[in-house]
Motif scaffolding. Structure first.
Motif, mmCIF file in Angstrom:
data_model
loop_
_atom_site.group_PDB
_atom_site.id
_atom_site.type_symbol
_atom_site.label_atom_id
_atom_site.label_comp_id
_atom_site.label_asym_id
_atom_site.label_seq_id
_atom_site.Cartn_x
_atom_site.Cartn_y
_atom_site.Cartn_z
ATOM 1 N N THR A 1 0.839 -1.197 0.000
ATOM 2 C CA THR A 1 0.000 0.000 0.000
ATOM 3 C C THR A 1 0.872 1.243 0.000
ATOM 4 O OG1 THR A 1 -1.544 -1.264 1.328
ATOM 5 C CG2 THR A 1 -1.940 1.076 1.165
ATOM 6 N N SER A 2 1.930 1.201 0.810
ATOM 7 C CA SER A 2 2.800 2.365 0.907
ATOM 8 C C SER A 2 3.539 2.627 -0.396
ATOM 9 C CB SER A 2 3.782 2.150 2.054
ATOM 10 O OG SER A 2 4.682 3.211 2.135
ATOM 11 N N THR B 1 2.573 1.770 -3.469
ATOM 12 C CA THR B 1 1.708 2.053 -4.610
ATOM 13 C C THR B 1 1.694 3.559 -4.878
ATOM 14 O OG1 THR B 1 0.340 0.191 -3.985
ATOM 15 C CG2 THR B 1 -0.634 1.762 -5.499
ATOM 16 N N TYR C 1 -5.933 0.832 -5.928
ATOM 17 C CA TYR C 1 -6.527 1.092 -4.618
ATOM 18 C C TYR C 1 -7.800 0.273 -4.442
ATOM 19 C CZ TYR C 1 -3.369 5.040 -3.886
ATOM 20 O OH TYR C 1 -2.267 5.815 -3.714
ATOM 21 N N LEU D 1 -6.849 -3.215 -3.650
ATOM 22 C CA LEU D 1 -6.368 -3.324 -2.267
ATOM 23 C C LEU D 1 -7.536 -3.308 -1.298
ATOM 24 C CD1 LEU D 1 -3.256 -0.954 -2.381
ATOM 25 C CD2 LEU D 1 -3.240 -3.425 -2.105
ATOM 26 N N LYS E 1 -4.531 5.317 1.668
ATOM 27 C CA LYS E 1 -3.458 4.395 2.062
ATOM 28 C C LYS E 1 -3.478 4.179 3.561
ATOM 29 C CE LYS E 1 0.068 5.322 -1.414
ATOM 30 N NZ LYS E 1 1.514 5.523 -1.525
ATOM 31 N N PHE F 1 -6.506 1.939 4.506
ATOM 32 C CA PHE F 1 -6.321 0.507 4.192
ATOM 33 C C PHE F 1 -5.368 -0.130 5.207
ATOM 34 C CE2 PHE F 1 -6.869 1.512 -0.618
ATOM 35 C CZ PHE F 1 -8.210 1.778 -0.388
ATOM 36 N N SER F 2 -4.265 0.585 5.479
ATOM 37 C CA SER F 2 -3.245 0.007 6.359
ATOM 38 C C SER F 2 -3.808 -0.241 7.748
ATOM 39 C CB SER F 2 -2.040 0.936 6.463
ATOM 40 O OG SER F 2 -1.543 1.222 5.193
ATOM 41 N N GLY G 1 0.936 5.342 5.873
ATOM 42 C CA GLY G 1 0.433 6.098 4.730
ATOM 43 C C GLY G 1 0.882 7.544 4.710
#
Lengths: 268, 317
Positions: free
Chosen positions: A35-36, A38, A46, A49, A119, A122-123, B13
């Motif tokens: 994720t980071s 992308t 996205y 994910l 991001k 999601f994380s 992020g």
């Protein structure tokens, strides 16, 4: 293990809960790293994910609602990225004038802001699923397998073991304070004393908690010594991962790498 | 709310991958060294003590006091841990606290955990140690040295950590330095007051109840000079860099863009490796200036440290 309101573990009968902690830890870290990495604005990636993490949430039978509610925790930090549309240069979207000051928003900046927020979201969901579906002792074994130093893992374990004991202790201190504090009727009454006074008293209570922790640590050490503790922390070796678990790990890593490559190829 | 998240924990992020990984490496090296020091210098007795104290810091964060308008202040704990345990054990305790906050409570990300350990652990502990021991030396072990030292150490550790967070966000291209630095710095100058007062209260209580505990942190003075110098360097660097970064319109980002660092910081790792030998040092002049600046500060720090050690010895006689 002591059941406690602070423990995020949610007992369920699901494939995700039954999976090896090493597998879950490795895949969670890989997901967050993917994720980071992308690129900003790779929207289709996205979506993939998000689909991936939602699928795991449904499989884990934790309930999507539970995870989404907890994931709001990271939301306030988006404040830090809010100025982005106005500071990144690019195609003008709109401009606002405040007095003599003109703020121009750019499409690139907006893309970056939304990307950062997504991001992060999601994380945090991945981390929530990991914590809610894995018991802490299993997580410790997973950390050990991933090469976290033994002493540090032992520290994590001890802290977790006594966290609830000391939280209960802190709650007792707070109850004692509440019991001895007067409050006038009505909800919006001022708390007694100045802020400085209150802060210092809280400090005194923290000191008291630390003192109790010191004394408890002494007792714990003596108890450990009596059972043959010699400074070395020993754990049973974890059994090797089953074939199906290794297959899941491989497939998970493969799909993440694939997504990442696609993202870099088309949007990087 | 029993568990209040703090604005100091960076979620995933918000940092670029490169910044996250560099800080992970720095934290891992520091923590690995601290682990070695602790298992060498301190007895096996220290292991349960550190574990229980980490839990106490956690639980201590629930003891809060109302400030105004529904907000409340509570403890981060780096300064208190440093004063009670000494820097090495304190770093391990803070690593454990920050690690559990990330893994269990999602307070701070997993990829960003390296950065969070660096800010609250490495920087927080080093700055606390530097300030506390310096003020104690100035006070010549008078009673006020403990209290003033504790208060200032707690305040400084919060403010310097917050500035580090702001600079990391700026370096990642997430938040412009001229907004992030004053905002983070300003808020945490206030939050730091709360931390300082709680630390002061805790020290006053422990001074009255168990004076011996306040000296147990000095058990392993060897190698603490390095921590002292580290604290000085962090404090100086961030004190100098932050105003510079925020005074210059988009200061840090401008520098970063000029030197091609921003692109490097925002691109995935393997994109950089073919283009640059080492990220950020693509420009030789810049590398020299940075090295020179760091070297000067280090020499200055070491000189001060030696002078201070000599004073300690003569004062002891």
């Amino acid at each position: 293990m002591h059941l406690h309101f602070l423990d995020p573990y949610q007992p369920r009968l699901s494939l995700v809960h039954a999976a090896d902690a090493r597998l879950k830890l490795a895949l969670t870290l890989a997901f967050i790293l993917t994720t980071s990495l992308t690129p900003f604005g790779a929207w289709p990636i996205y979506i993939f994910l998000l689909a991936l993490i939602l699928a795991v949430e449904i499989l884990s039978s934790l309930g999507v609602g539970y995870v989404l509610k907890r994931s709001l925790l990271a939301l306030p930090f988006v404040l830090a990225a809010l100025p982005l549309p106005f500071t990144v240069e690019g195609h003008e979207l709109f401009s606002v004038s405040l007095g003599g000051w003109t703020l121009t928003a750019s499409a690139e900046g907006l893309t970056r802001l939304v990307s950062v927020a997504l991001k992060s979201w999601f994380s945090v969901q991945a981390a929530i699923v990991l914590a809610a579906s894995t018991q802490f002792p299993d997580l410790l074994a997973g950390m050990r397998a991933l090469g976290v130093p033994r002493l540090l893992v032992a520290m994590f374990g001890l802290t977790w073991r006594y966290l609830f004991v000391l939280v209960d202790e802190a709650l007792r201190l707070m109850r004692a304070r509440a019991a001895r504090s007067g409050t006038a009727a009505g909800r919006n009454t001022r708390s007694g004393g100045s802020v400085v006074w209150r802060a210092r008293l809280t400090g005194g209570m923290v000191g008291n908690l630390f003192l109790r922790a010191f004394e408890r640590a002494d007792r714990i050490y003596v108890a450990m010594l009596s059972r043959g503790y010699d400074g070395e922390v020993r754990t049973l070796p974890s059994p090797p991962m089953s074939k199906s678990q290794r297959l899941v790990l491989g497939m998970g890593l493969f799909s993440l790498v694939l997504l990442l490559l696609l993202g870099l190829l088309f949007w990087g | 709310m029993l568990y209040a998240p703090q604005p100091m924990h960076i979620p995933d992020g918000f940092l670029s991958t490169l910044v996250s990984i560099v800080l992970w490496v720095l934290s891992a090296v520091s923590v690995a060294y601290a682990l070695r020091r602790v298992s060498q210098d301190l007895g096996e007795r220290q292991v349960p003590l550190m574990g229980v104290l980490a839990a106490a810091i956690f639980a201590g964060q629930m003891l809060n006091f109302t400030v105004a308008g529904g907000t409340s202040g509570h403890l981060m704990g780096a300064a208190l841990a440093t004063i009670l345990l000494g820097p090495w054990a304190a770093l391990i305790v803070m690593t454990t606290v920050v690690g559990i906050q990330a893994v269990i409570f999602q307070d701070g990300g997993l990829l960003a955990l390296g950065a969070n350990i660096f800010n609250m652990g490495v920087i927080g502990v080093a700055v606390s140690h530097f300030v506390y021991t310096s003020i104690q030396k100035l006070a010549r072990s008078a009673k006020w040295g403990i209290f003033v030292g504790g208060f200032v150490a707690a305040w400084m550790s919060i403010v310097v950590s917050a500035l580090a967070v702001a600079l990391q966000l700026a370096l990642s291209g997430t938040s412009p330095a001229n907004i992030a630095v004053p905002a983070m710095g300003g808020i945490h100058m206030l939050i730091g007051l709360g931390e300082g007062l709680i630390t002061l209260g805790a020290l006053a209580f422990l001074y009255a109840a168990r004076r011996d505990l306040l000296h147990s942190g000095e058990a392993a003075p060897k190698g603490n000079v390095a921590v002292w110098v580290g604290g000085l360097v962090f404090a100086l660097l961030l004190a100098v860099l932050s105003p510079l970064a925020s005074a210059h319109p988009d200061g840090l980002e401008w520098v970063a863009e000029q030197k091609g660092f921003l692109d490097a910081a925002q691109e995935p790792l393997y994109h950089i490796i073919p283009d640059y030998v080492f990220p950020g040092i693509s420009n030789e002049a810049l590398a020299t200036i940075v090295a020179g600046l760091l070297g000067t500060l280090m020499v200055f720090g070491v000189a001060l440290g030696v002078a201070y050690l000599r004073r300690e010895r003569t004062a002891g006689r």
